[in-house]
Design a protein around this motif. Structure first.
Motif, mmCIF file in Angstrom:
data_model
loop_
_atom_site.group_PDB
_atom_site.id
_atom_site.type_symbol
_atom_site.label_atom_id
_atom_site.label_comp_id
_atom_site.label_asym_id
_atom_site.label_seq_id
_atom_site.Cartn_x
_atom_site.Cartn_y
_atom_site.Cartn_z
ATOM 1 N N SER A 125 -29.224 -22.438 -0.965
ATOM 2 C CA SER A 125 -28.529 -22.908 -2.159
ATOM 3 C C SER A 125 -27.113 -22.361 -2.173
ATOM 4 C CB SER A 125 -29.281 -22.455 -3.412
ATOM 5 O OG SER A 125 -29.203 -21.041 -3.539
ATOM 6 N N VAL A 126 -26.293 -22.925 -3.028
ATOM 7 C CA VAL A 126 -24.914 -22.435 -3.156
ATOM 8 C C VAL A 126 -24.895 -20.971 -3.535
ATOM 9 C CG1 VAL A 126 -22.761 -22.687 -4.439
ATOM 10 C CG2 VAL A 126 -24.017 -24.725 -3.723
ATOM 11 N N SER A 127 -25.810 -20.551 -4.416
ATOM 12 C CA SER A 127 -25.825 -19.156 -4.868
ATOM 13 C C SER A 127 -26.262 -18.200 -3.771
ATOM 14 C CB SER A 127 -26.752 -19.007 -6.074
ATOM 15 O OG SER A 127 -28.086 -19.349 -5.730
ATOM 16 N N GLU A 128 -27.007 -18.717 -2.770
ATOM 17 C CA GLU A 128 -27.483 -17.864 -1.691
ATOM 18 C C GLU A 128 -26.460 -17.675 -0.584
ATOM 19 O OE1 GLU A 128 -32.284 -18.649 -1.550
ATOM 20 O OE2 GLU A 128 -30.934 -20.197 -0.762
ATOM 21 N N THR A 129 -25.500 -18.576 -0.469
ATOM 22 C CA THR A 129 -24.524 -18.461 0.603
ATOM 23 C C THR A 129 -23.654 -17.249 0.372
ATOM 24 O OG1 THR A 129 -23.016 -19.944 -0.568
ATOM 25 C CG2 THR A 129 -24.470 -20.925 1.069
ATOM 26 N N GLY A 130 -23.312 -16.593 1.451
ATOM 27 C CA GLY A 130 -22.520 -15.378 1.362
ATOM 28 C C GLY A 130 -23.356 -14.135 1.218
ATOM 29 N N LYS A 131 -24.693 -14.303 1.000
ATOM 30 C CA LYS A 131 -25.584 -13.153 0.912
ATOM 31 C C LYS A 131 -26.190 -12.871 2.283
ATOM 32 C CE LYS A 131 -26.999 -13.905 -3.896
ATOM 33 N NZ LYS A 131 -28.166 -14.131 -4.783
ATOM 34 N N PRO A 132 -26.546 -11.612 2.564
ATOM 35 C CA PRO A 132 -27.205 -11.320 3.838
ATOM 36 C C PRO A 132 -28.493 -12.120 3.957
ATOM 37 C CG PRO A 132 -26.514 -9.299 2.765
ATOM 38 C CD PRO A 132 -26.319 -10.407 1.758
ATOM 39 N N SER A 133 -28.787 -12.584 5.169
ATOM 40 C CA SER A 133 -29.984 -13.381 5.415
ATOM 41 C C SER A 133 -30.613 -12.969 6.728
ATOM 42 C CB SER A 133 -29.621 -14.875 5.462
ATOM 43 O OG SER A 133 -30.671 -15.636 6.012
ATOM 44 N N GLN A 134 -31.905 -13.127 6.815
ATOM 45 C CA GLN A 134 -32.564 -12.809 8.069
ATOM 46 C C GLN A 134 -32.127 -13.747 9.182
ATOM 47 O OE1 GLN A 134 -36.728 -13.311 7.326
ATOM 48 N NE2 GLN A 134 -36.628 -15.529 7.247
ATOM 49 N N ASP A 135 -31.526 -14.881 8.812
ATOM 50 C CA ASP A 135 -31.034 -15.814 9.818
ATOM 51 C C ASP A 135 -29.567 -15.594 10.136
ATOM 52 O OD1 ASP A 135 -33.477 -17.077 10.047
ATOM 53 O OD2 ASP A 135 -33.056 -18.392 8.361
ATOM 54 N N ALA A 136 -28.927 -14.616 9.498
ATOM 55 C CA ALA A 136 -27.502 -14.399 9.732
ATOM 56 C C ALA A 136 -27.257 -14.128 11.205
ATOM 57 C CB ALA A 136 -27.018 -13.216 8.895
ATOM 58 N N GLY A 137 -26.256 -14.826 11.741
ATOM 59 C CA GLY A 137 -25.890 -14.647 13.137
ATOM 60 C C GLY A 137 -26.731 -15.462 14.096
ATOM 61 N N LEU A 138 -27.730 -16.224 13.571
ATOM 62 C CA LEU A 138 -28.602 -16.996 14.440
ATOM 63 C C LEU A 138 -28.323 -18.484 14.374
ATOM 64 C CD1 LEU A 138 -32.013 -15.203 13.818
ATOM 65 C CD2 LEU A 138 -30.375 -14.819 15.661
ATOM 66 N N ALA A 139 -27.206 -18.871 13.778
ATOM 67 C CA ALA A 139 -26.886 -20.298 13.672
ATOM 68 C C ALA A 139 -26.586 -20.890 15.028
ATOM 69 C CB ALA A 139 -25.699 -20.501 12.727
ATOM 70 N N GLY A 140 -26.049 -20.075 15.950
ATOM 71 C CA GLY A 140 -25.786 -20.538 17.293
ATOM 72 C C GLY A 140 -24.641 -21.531 17.367
ATOM 73 N N ILE A 141 -24.628 -22.285 18.458
ATOM 74 C CA ILE A 141 -23.594 -23.273 18.723
ATOM 75 C C ILE A 141 -24.243 -24.643 18.831
ATOM 76 C CG2 ILE A 141 -21.907 -24.073 20.441
ATOM 77 C CD1 ILE A 141 -21.485 -21.136 21.183
ATOM 78 N N VAL A 142 -23.634 -25.623 18.210
ATOM 79 C CA VAL A 142 -24.037 -27.013 18.373
ATOM 80 C C VAL A 142 -22.974 -27.697 19.230
ATOM 81 C CG1 VAL A 142 -24.405 -29.223 17.218
ATOM 82 C CG2 VAL A 142 -25.349 -27.124 16.226
ATOM 83 N N GLU A 143 -23.412 -28.313 20.317
ATOM 84 C CA GLU A 143 -22.500 -29.031 21.198
ATOM 85 C C GLU A 143 -22.766 -30.523 21.096
ATOM 86 O OE1 GLU A 143 -21.381 -27.902 25.486
ATOM 87 O OE2 GLU A 143 -22.714 -29.642 25.742
ATOM 88 N N ILE A 144 -21.713 -31.288 20.831
ATOM 89 C CA ILE A 144 -21.815 -32.742 20.813
ATOM 90 C C ILE A 144 -21.032 -33.285 21.997
ATOM 91 C CG2 ILE A 144 -21.330 -34.850 19.528
ATOM 92 C CD1 ILE A 144 -21.619 -33.309 16.954
ATOM 93 N N SER A 145 -21.737 -33.965 22.895
ATOM 94 C CA SER A 145 -21.104 -34.586 24.058
ATOM 95 C C SER A 145 -20.982 -36.079 23.783
ATOM 96 C CB SER A 145 -21.933 -34.363 25.318
ATOM 97 O OG SER A 145 -22.151 -32.995 25.545
ATOM 98 N N ILE A 146 -19.760 -36.584 23.754
ATOM 99 C CA ILE A 146 -19.496 -37.995 23.484
ATOM 100 C C ILE A 146 -19.145 -38.662 24.805
ATOM 101 C CG2 ILE A 146 -18.148 -39.640 22.135
ATOM 102 C CD1 ILE A 146 -17.471 -37.327 20.210
ATOM 103 N N HIS A 147 -20.075 -39.449 25.326
ATOM 104 C CA HIS A 147 -19.874 -40.143 26.599
ATOM 105 C C HIS A 147 -19.366 -41.556 26.311
ATOM 106 C CE1 HIS A 147 -22.033 -36.926 28.711
ATOM 107 N NE2 HIS A 147 -22.918 -36.978 27.725
ATOM 108 N N HIS A 148 -18.133 -41.834 26.673
ATOM 109 C CA HIS A 148 -17.558 -43.165 26.493
ATOM 110 C C HIS A 148 -17.955 -44.030 27.689
ATOM 111 C CE1 HIS A 148 -14.916 -42.112 23.043
ATOM 112 N NE2 HIS A 148 -15.042 -40.906 23.567
#
Length: 242
Positions: A125-148
């Motif tokens: 939720s909006v109120s939860e953002t900015g608070k410490p979370s057990q998932d903090a730092g685990l968002a990782g990287i999302v890669e989008i490959s656009i092949h034309h």
């Protein structure tokens, strides 16, 4: 057995991939506004806000995706939102951060199971953002490959990618999040332009860190391939896709 209840939550057969060029230093301003005001209010009209991202290589780019059940549902949802009170209240502040918002690809799932599975995703939720979370730092990287691709070759290229390249990606530690091809139907909401005439195959993959992302690139040699764009993205705190 209730198969529908046990099926994954696929986030819409029709997807927009939107890349916004922002004024210098304005990305965090837009992200804060977007995550606070434009997530639940867009979803209330029937669309799904799939993901919001910082581009790791372009500091003034904001990338996001939203999904729809079909092109008619897209028309109805976008009409409801952009004619509604929330956009009217905040559009000036949002537009003030932007240089260009017209880089939009309209997409559909490359094969029946290629949509985004968000069945285990939970948006803070909006109120939860900015608070410490057990998932903090685990968002990782999302890669989008656009092949034309050359016109008319999206389906065959997608099938070769599914059978030849996807096993290699997953063996190298990537998580296949979704795969899409161009949706060539007429833009059902012309007030917002899309890149008409594009012929693309898009793969969306997740990585736990830079090292995993750097070591998992998979290339499929093909005479159909014209060029490839790579977007390296970091999810915002309220992105479902991560």
């Amino acid at each position: 057995m209730n198969l529908a209840r046990n099926a994954p939550r696929l986030a819409s057969p029709v997807v927009e991939l939107r890349q916004y060029t922002l004024k210098p230093g304005q990305r965090e301003t837009l992200i804060a506004l977007f995550d606070r005001e434009f997530v639940e209010t867009q979803e209330a009209t029937g669309m799904t806000i799939i993901g919001q991202f910082r581009d790791l290589d372009r500091p003034d780019m904001f990338v996001w995706m939203r999904g729809f059940e079909d092109m008619e549902a897209r028309k109805n949802a976008l009409t409801a939102f952009y004619d509604g009170p929330v956009w009217a209240k905040h559009r000036d502040a949002a537009n003030a951060t932007m240089i260009d918002s017209d880089d939009v690809l309209l997409l559909k799932s490359a094969w029946p199971s290629a949509g985004f599975d968000l069945s285990r995703s939970k948006r803070p939720s909006v109120s939860e953002t900015g608070k410490p979370s057990q998932d903090a730092g685990l968002a990782g990287i999302v890669e989008i490959s656009i092949h034309h691709l050359r016109p008319g070759t999206e389906a065959s290229f997608a099938e070769r990618f599914r059978t030849e390249a996807v096993p290699q990606l997953t063996a190298n530690g990537a998580r296949l999040l979704g795969a899409f091809v161009s949706e060539h139907a007429e833009n059902s909401f012309p007030r917002l332009p899309v890149r008409a005439g594009e012929n693309v195959f898009i793969i969306v993959a997740g990585f736990y860190d830079d090292a995993a992302q750097a070591g998992s690139r998979s290339n499929l040699a093909s005479s159909d391939l014209v060029r490839t764009e790579i977007l390296r993205l970091s999810p915002t705190s309220r992105s479902l896709l991560r």
